[in-house]
Design a protein around this motif. Structure first.
Motif, mmCIF file in Angstrom:
data_model
loop_
_atom_site.group_PDB
_atom_site.id
_atom_site.type_symbol
_atom_site.label_atom_id
_atom_site.label_comp_id
_atom_site.label_asym_id
_atom_site.label_seq_id
_atom_site.Cartn_x
_atom_site.Cartn_y
_atom_site.Cartn_z
ATOM 1 N N LYS A 133 27.851 31.454 -33.184
ATOM 2 C CA LYS A 133 26.608 30.848 -32.726
ATOM 3 C C LYS A 133 25.700 31.899 -32.082
ATOM 4 N N ALA A 134 26.270 32.712 -31.200
ATOM 5 C CA ALA A 134 25.481 33.765 -30.545
ATOM 6 C C ALA A 134 24.969 34.764 -31.583
ATOM 7 N N GLY A 135 25.819 35.097 -32.555
ATOM 8 C CA GLY A 135 25.408 36.017 -33.603
ATOM 9 C C GLY A 135 24.321 35.447 -34.488
ATOM 10 N N LEU A 136 24.424 34.159 -34.781
ATOM 11 C CA LEU A 136 23.400 33.497 -35.599
ATOM 12 C C LEU A 136 22.064 33.499 -34.877
ATOM 13 N N PHE A 137 22.075 33.150 -33.601
ATOM 14 C CA PHE A 137 20.822 33.112 -32.840
ATOM 15 C C PHE A 137 20.212 34.508 -32.716
ATOM 16 N N GLY A 198 16.537 22.388 -37.801
ATOM 17 C CA GLY A 198 16.189 22.608 -36.401
ATOM 18 C C GLY A 198 14.902 23.371 -36.180
ATOM 19 N N PHE A 199 14.718 23.728 -34.900
ATOM 20 C CA PHE A 199 13.480 24.377 -34.467
ATOM 21 C C PHE A 199 13.787 25.429 -33.412
ATOM 22 N N ARG A 200 12.899 26.401 -33.304
ATOM 23 C CA ARG A 200 12.857 27.258 -32.121
ATOM 24 C C ARG A 200 11.464 27.126 -31.544
ATOM 25 N N THR A 201 11.388 26.566 -30.332
ATOM 26 C CA THR A 201 10.103 26.375 -29.675
ATOM 27 C C THR A 201 10.012 27.298 -28.462
ATOM 28 N N PRO A 202 8.817 27.804 -28.162
ATOM 29 C CA PRO A 202 8.651 28.819 -27.122
ATOM 30 C C PRO A 202 8.663 28.261 -25.705
ATOM 31 N N ALA A 203 8.763 29.179 -24.749
ATOM 32 C CA ALA A 203 8.921 28.803 -23.341
ATOM 33 C C ALA A 203 7.739 28.019 -22.798
ATOM 34 N N PHE A 204 6.526 28.264 -23.314
ATOM 35 C CA PHE A 204 5.365 27.564 -22.754
ATOM 36 C C PHE A 204 5.363 26.066 -23.080
ATOM 37 N N MET A 205 6.294 25.627 -23.955
ATOM 38 C CA MET A 205 6.396 24.209 -24.302
ATOM 39 C C MET A 205 7.517 23.504 -23.528
ATOM 40 N N GLU A 206 8.066 24.188 -22.548
ATOM 41 C CA GLU A 206 9.163 23.647 -21.728
ATOM 42 C C GLU A 206 8.782 22.301 -21.127
ATOM 43 N N GLY A 207 9.695 21.349 -21.230
ATOM 44 C CA GLY A 207 9.470 20.024 -20.658
ATOM 45 C C GLY A 207 8.979 19.037 -21.688
ATOM 46 N N SER A 208 7.877 19.386 -22.344
ATOM 47 C CA SER A 208 7.364 18.493 -23.381
ATOM 48 C C SER A 208 8.231 18.556 -24.630
ATOM 49 N N PHE A 209 8.848 19.721 -24.880
ATOM 50 C CA PHE A 209 9.786 19.907 -25.988
ATOM 51 C C PHE A 209 11.060 20.556 -25.442
ATOM 52 N N THR A 211 12.978 23.628 -25.516
ATOM 53 C CA THR A 211 12.659 24.995 -25.916
ATOM 54 C C THR A 211 13.906 25.750 -26.359
ATOM 55 N N GLY A 212 13.681 26.865 -27.054
ATOM 56 C CA GLY A 212 14.783 27.615 -27.627
ATOM 57 C C GLY A 212 15.234 26.977 -28.929
ATOM 58 N N TYR A 213 16.482 27.221 -29.301
ATOM 59 C CA TYR A 213 17.026 26.688 -30.549
ATOM 60 C C TYR A 213 17.604 25.285 -30.354
ATOM 61 N N HIS A 214 17.397 24.447 -31.346
ATOM 62 C CA HIS A 214 17.912 23.076 -31.327
ATOM 63 C C HIS A 214 18.187 22.679 -32.776
ATOM 64 N N PHE A 215 19.467 22.442 -33.097
ATOM 65 C CA PHE A 215 19.854 22.132 -34.479
ATOM 66 C C PHE A 215 20.700 20.863 -34.556
ATOM 67 N N HIS A 216 20.506 20.114 -35.631
ATOM 68 C CA HIS A 216 21.418 19.049 -36.027
ATOM 69 C C HIS A 216 21.996 19.408 -37.386
ATOM 70 N N PHE A 217 23.183 18.869 -37.670
ATOM 71 C CA PHE A 217 23.919 19.217 -38.892
ATOM 72 C C PHE A 217 24.080 17.997 -39.792
#
Length: 278
Positions: A133-137, A198-209, A211-217
């Motif tokens: 997981k760390a390597g993928l990110f 999934g998505f990677r959303t930036p820090a300025f979107m914290e709270g409303s989205f 942030t960071g990586y978020h995946f479903h399988f």
């Protein structure tokens, strides 16, 4: 034929006739342009619900699946009352329940929280060999060079391991997700083909989205899925779409109107994303 007739009629007025023809052709071109449908798809990340509110306990469904499918064909979210996990791939909705059962949904339900887009990948990469997981990110970070970019990411292929989770349905009064980590159901899928959405959303979107990586399988046979907790990839194809805007539909409910957004939920979000207290 139309142009020839106009030329004959306006022959004595050579330059004036050329001007008239240019205007005529320009107007005809504008008329044709108006008949072409505008491409309004792509580029936008749409959210039904506010991430911090959902993490904090706003689990009542309010946004119809039918409307969600008009906002995107790719994404993830949650069913009403936290009954498992949602995934949207190729315009089809799938639900993974706490039992592990994964089914394709009809579009008559509603969601309390989902993020979707019309997925139009601009870049495709192939990667062989195992990645944790760390390597993928870390690998994805090397590809997603815009620190403040909003990225939609589709990873398809073979996986040595995909660990997923799903929450069981809950009843009011709702507790925040971070207070219910002991209710999670985990599933270990080994040597499996499937898709990570999934998505990677930036820090300025914290709270409303989130942030960071978020995946479903979702497994290739569509029988297994859930929120990705851990992963070891084998041979994968990574498709990337850089989005340039985001919009949000907020719940018009008493619970949302009275929700305390002053509380810092960053640690709660991290705990929920990773499936354990941070």
């Amino acid at each position: 034929m139309q142009y020839k007739k106009i030329l004959i009629m306006l022959k004595p007025y050579k330059y004036f006739s050329l001007l008239i023809i240019c205007i005529f052709m320009a107007l005809q071109g504008m008329a044709q342009q108006k008949t072409k449908p505008l491409n309004t798809h792509g580029g936008n990340l749409f959210s039904a619900g506010f991430a911090a509110g959902f993490i904090g306990g706003l689990y009542d469904a309010f946004y119809p699946y039918k409307q969600l499918l008009k906002q995107g064909d790719f994404g993830l979210g949650a069913p009403g009352k936290l009954d498992g996990e949602l995934l949207l791939l190729n315009g089809k909705l799938y639900q993974t329940q706490a039992t592990g059962k994964t089914t394709q949904l009809i579009d008559t339900g509603k969601t309390p929280y989902a993020v979707v887009c019309f997925f139009q990948p601009k870049k495709v990469y192939k990667r062989t060999g195992e990645l944790t997981k760390a390597g993928l990110f870390s690998y994805l970070d090397s590809l997603l060079t815009n620190t403040n970019g909003i990225y939609a990411i589709h990873i398809k292929g073979k996986f040595r391991l995909v660990k997923t989770r799903a929450f069981p349905p809950v009843e009011k009064p709702y507790l925040p997700l971070a207070a219910m980590l002991d209710r999670q159901h985990f599933f270990n899928h080994t040597d499996i083909d499937g898709d990570l959405v999934g998505f990677r959303t930036p820090a300025f979107m914290e709270g409303s989205f989130i942030t960071g990586y978020h995946f479903h399988f979702l497994s290739a046979d569509k029988a297994n899925g859930g929120h990705m907790i851990d992963v070891i990839t084998q041979d994968i194809t990574v498709e990337i779409d850089l989005l340039n805007s985001y919009t949000m539909q907020l719940p018009q409910t008493t619970d949302f109107n009275n929700f305390d957004f002053k509380k810092d939920r960053k640690d709660d979000i991290k705990s929920v994303e990773n499936g354990k207290k941070q």
